[in-house]
Design a protein around this motif. Sequence first.
Motif, PDB file in Angstrom:
ATOM      1  N   GLY A 103      -1.819 -12.078   5.034  1.00 32.18           N
ATOM      2  CA  GLY A 103      -0.395 -12.398   4.958  1.00 32.18           C
ATOM      3  C   GLY A 103       0.496 -11.169   5.006  1.00 32.18           C
ATOM      4  O   GLY A 103       0.062 -10.096   5.447  1.00 32.18           O
ATOM      5  N   GLU A 104       1.731 -11.344   4.532  1.00 29.69           N
ATOM      6  CA  GLU A 104       2.713 -10.257   4.621  1.00 29.69           C
ATOM      7  C   GLU A 104       2.317  -9.064   3.749  1.00 29.69           C
ATOM      8  O   GLU A 104       1.810  -9.265   2.643  1.00 29.69           O
ATOM      9  CB  GLU A 104       4.078 -10.783   4.177  1.00 29.69           C
ATOM     10  CG  GLU A 104       5.225 -10.037   4.808  1.00 29.69           C
ATOM     11  CD  GLU A 104       6.560 -10.615   4.369  1.00 29.69           C
ATOM     12  OE1 GLU A 104       7.006 -10.251   3.268  1.00 29.69           O
ATOM     13  OE2 GLU A 104       7.132 -11.411   5.126  1.00 29.69           O
ATOM     14  N   MET A 105       2.545  -7.902   4.281  1.00 30.09           N
ATOM     15  CA  MET A 105       2.161  -6.684   3.551  1.00 30.09           C
ATOM     16  C   MET A 105       3.254  -5.643   3.744  1.00 30.09           C
ATOM     17  O   MET A 105       3.943  -5.655   4.759  1.00 30.09           O
ATOM     18  CB  MET A 105       0.885  -6.126   4.178  1.00 30.09           C
ATOM     19  CG  MET A 105      -0.342  -6.244   3.340  1.00 30.09           C
ATOM     20  SD  MET A 105      -0.685  -4.728   2.476  1.00 30.09           S
ATOM     21  CE  MET A 105      -0.326  -3.551   3.753  1.00 30.09           C
ATOM     22  N   THR A 106       3.381  -4.766   2.781  1.00 31.57           N
ATOM     23  CA  THR A 106       4.373  -3.702   2.886  1.00 31.57           C
ATOM     24  C   THR A 106       3.671  -2.363   2.725  1.00 31.57           C
ATOM     25  O   THR A 106       2.713  -2.252   1.951  1.00 31.57           O
ATOM     26  CB  THR A 106       5.445  -3.875   1.788  1.00 31.57           C
ATOM     27  OG1 THR A 106       6.019  -5.175   1.905  1.00 31.57           O
ATOM     28  CG2 THR A 106       6.546  -2.839   1.916  1.00 31.57           C
ATOM     29  N   ILE A 107       4.154  -1.390   3.466  1.00 28.13           N
ATOM     30  CA  ILE A 107       3.616  -0.033   3.326  1.00 28.13           C
ATOM     31  C   ILE A 107       4.754   0.875   2.884  1.00 28.13           C
ATOM     32  O   ILE A 107       5.848   0.826   3.449  1.00 28.13           O
ATOM     33  CB  ILE A 107       3.009   0.437   4.668  1.00 28.13           C
ATOM     34  CG1 ILE A 107       1.779  -0.426   4.970  1.00 28.13           C
ATOM     35  CG2 ILE A 107       2.627   1.918   4.612  1.00 28.13           C
ATOM     36  CD1 ILE A 107       1.295  -0.318   6.370  1.00 28.13           C
ATOM     37  N   SER A 108       4.499   1.630   1.854  1.00 30.40           N
ATOM     38  CA  SER A 108       5.526   2.539   1.353  1.00 30.40           C
ATOM     39  C   SER A 108       4.937   3.944   1.181  1.00 30.40           C
ATOM     40  O   SER A 108       4.344   4.260   0.141  1.00 30.40           O
ATOM     41  CB  SER A 108       6.081   2.009   0.031  1.00 30.40           C
ATOM     42  OG  SER A 108       7.144   2.831  -0.381  1.00 30.40           O
ATOM     43  N   PRO A 109       5.088   4.783   2.207  1.00 38.19           N
ATOM     44  CA  PRO A 109       4.498   6.129   2.123  1.00 38.19           C
ATOM     45  C   PRO A 109       5.196   6.976   1.051  1.00 38.19           C
ATOM     46  O   PRO A 109       6.407   6.863   0.855  1.00 38.19           O
ATOM     47  CB  PRO A 109       4.753   6.734   3.514  1.00 38.19           C
ATOM     48  CG  PRO A 109       5.178   5.602   4.391  1.00 38.19           C
ATOM     49  CD  PRO A 109       5.787   4.575   3.490  1.00 38.19           C
ATOM     50  N   ILE A 113       0.871  -1.174   0.000  1.00 33.27           N
ATOM     51  CA  ILE A 113       0.000   0.000   0.000  1.00 33.27           C
ATOM     52  C   ILE A 113       0.906   1.220   0.000  1.00 33.27           C
ATOM     53  O   ILE A 113       1.814   1.326   0.833  1.00 33.27           O
ATOM     54  CB  ILE A 113      -0.919   0.050   1.242  1.00 33.27           C
ATOM     55  CG1 ILE A 113      -1.820  -1.187   1.291  1.00 33.27           C
ATOM     56  CG2 ILE A 113      -1.775   1.323   1.230  1.00 33.27           C
ATOM     57  CD1 ILE A 113      -2.750  -1.239   2.505  1.00 33.27           C
ATOM     58  N   ALA A 114       0.670   2.117  -0.947  1.00 30.83           N
ATOM     59  CA  ALA A 114       1.425   3.369  -0.983  1.00 30.83           C
ATOM     60  C   ALA A 114       0.484   4.511  -0.590  1.00 30.83           C
ATOM     61  O   ALA A 114      -0.281   4.997  -1.427  1.00 30.83           O
ATOM     62  CB  ALA A 114       2.007   3.594  -2.369  1.00 30.83           C
ATOM     63  N   PRO A 115       0.519   4.889   0.703  1.00 27.30           N
ATOM     64  CA  PRO A 115      -0.286   6.041   1.097  1.00 27.30           C
ATOM     65  C   PRO A 115       0.335   7.306   0.525  1.00 27.30           C
ATOM     66  O   PRO A 115       1.555   7.474   0.561  1.00 27.30           O
ATOM     67  CB  PRO A 115      -0.217   6.045   2.630  1.00 27.30           C
ATOM     68  CG  PRO A 115       0.727   4.966   3.036  1.00 27.30           C
ATOM     69  CD  PRO A 115       1.312   4.350   1.812  1.00 27.30           C
ATOM     70  N   LEU A 116      -0.510   8.169  -0.023  1.00 26.85           N
ATOM     71  CA  LEU A 116      -0.021   9.409  -0.637  1.00 26.85           C
ATOM     72  C   LEU A 116      -0.304  10.570   0.315  1.00 26.85           C
ATOM     73  O   LEU A 116      -1.448  10.955   0.515  1.00 26.85           O
ATOM     74  CB  LEU A 116      -0.724   9.627  -1.983  1.00 26.85           C
ATOM     75  CG  LEU A 116      -0.588   8.477  -2.990  1.00 26.85           C
ATOM     76  CD1 LEU A 116      -1.486   8.702  -4.205  1.00 26.85           C
ATOM     77  CD2 LEU A 116       0.866   8.304  -3.433  1.00 26.85           C
ATOM     78  N   GLY A 117       0.736  11.081   0.937  1.00 22.32           N
ATOM     79  CA  GLY A 117       0.579  12.198   1.856  1.00 22.32           C
ATOM     80  C   GLY A 117       0.407  11.754   3.295  1.00 22.32           C
ATOM     81  O   GLY A 117       0.208  10.586   3.586  1.00 22.32           O
ATOM     82  N   ARG A 118       0.469  12.745   4.184  1.00 24.06           N
ATOM     83  CA  ARG A 118       0.553  12.397   5.607  1.00 24.06           C
ATOM     84  C   ARG A 118      -0.745  11.859   6.197  1.00 24.06           C
ATOM     85  O   ARG A 118      -0.724  11.044   7.109  1.00 24.06           O
ATOM     86  CB  ARG A 118       1.081  13.570   6.423  1.00 24.06           C
ATOM     87  CG  ARG A 118       0.196  14.770   6.440  1.00 24.06           C
ATOM     88  CD  ARG A 118       0.945  15.989   6.968  1.00 24.06           C
ATOM     89  NE  ARG A 118       0.166  17.168   6.722  1.00 24.06           N
ATOM     90  CZ  ARG A 118      -0.609  17.739   7.634  1.00 24.06           C
ATOM     91  NH1 ARG A 118      -0.667  17.243   8.844  1.00 24.06           N
ATOM     92  NH2 ARG A 118      -1.305  18.808   7.340  1.00 24.06           N
ATOM     93  N   TYR A 119      -1.890  12.288   5.684  1.00 21.44           N
ATOM     94  CA  TYR A 119      -3.146  11.773   6.265  1.00 21.44           C
ATOM     95  C   TYR A 119      -3.301  10.284   5.972  1.00 21.44           C
ATOM     96  O   TYR A 119      -3.613   9.487   6.856  1.00 21.44           O
ATOM     97  CB  TYR A 119      -4.358  12.541   5.735  1.00 21.44           C
ATOM     98  CG  TYR A 119      -4.467  13.905   6.349  1.00 21.44           C
ATOM     99  CD1 TYR A 119      -5.090  14.082   7.575  1.00 21.44           C
ATOM    100  CD2 TYR A 119      -3.909  15.016   5.721  1.00 21.44           C
ATOM    101  CE1 TYR A 119      -5.167  15.335   8.168  1.00 21.44           C
ATOM    102  CE2 TYR A 119      -3.981  16.270   6.286  1.00 21.44           C
ATOM    103  CZ  TYR A 119      -4.612  16.423   7.501  1.00 21.44           C
ATOM    104  OH  TYR A 119      -4.672  17.661   8.081  1.00 21.44           O
TER     105      TYR A 119
END
Length: 197
Positions: free
Chosen positions: A163-169, A124-130
């Motif tokens: 399962g395994e997940m990655t977060i890349s802000p 998941i790539a969250p876009l921005g701080r919120y």
Amino acid sequence: MSKTDEMKKVRDEVVGLTASPLYVYRKESGNLPVIGEGNHDANILFVGEAPGRNEAKTGRPFCGAAGKILDELLESIGVARESVYITNIVKDRPPENRDPSPSEIEIYGPFLDRQIEIIEPKVIAPLGRYAMGYIMEKFDLGAELEPISVAHGKLYKTGSLFGEMTISPMYHPAAAIYTRALKDTLLEDFKILKQFR
Ligand code: URA
């Protein structure tokens, strides 16, 4: 139920969300809610903040100036827009493009949670701080929260129901409209998403 049917259920519930503080504004301004768009089996899920003017007029996420930058970023890493899923935390446009309030994030967050469970993305790539704040808290990374100026382009490993997940802000693409140097940062940061294509 198929993924498409589950996503339609989410859509129908958001369309009928009269309890939202943004519902009256939606109706008064002839706006549409923006549910999200893309591949229900996407490996990469982008989460923005809330729809802007163009988005609320068309019902499509990231179709204005910020969307143009997002399209360029996707193209730079050879990822077709149709292969990813793009949505926001808040599904209705806040008046005058103000930041979403905590209570708005609370009302719309569960719909995003269900979209994540339907799609089961690798990253998941969250876009921005919120979006970053919401997603990091949701995946038990609240203790590792840093300002977006530090967290952007990093990979945070976590677990999920699937399962395994990655977060890349990432910085919000709109930030690159106002600060040109952030476009280069975004171009550099997006390269980290290639491994999840
Ligand atoms: N900004 C967002 O956060 N989301 C959109 O869909 C468009 C602009």
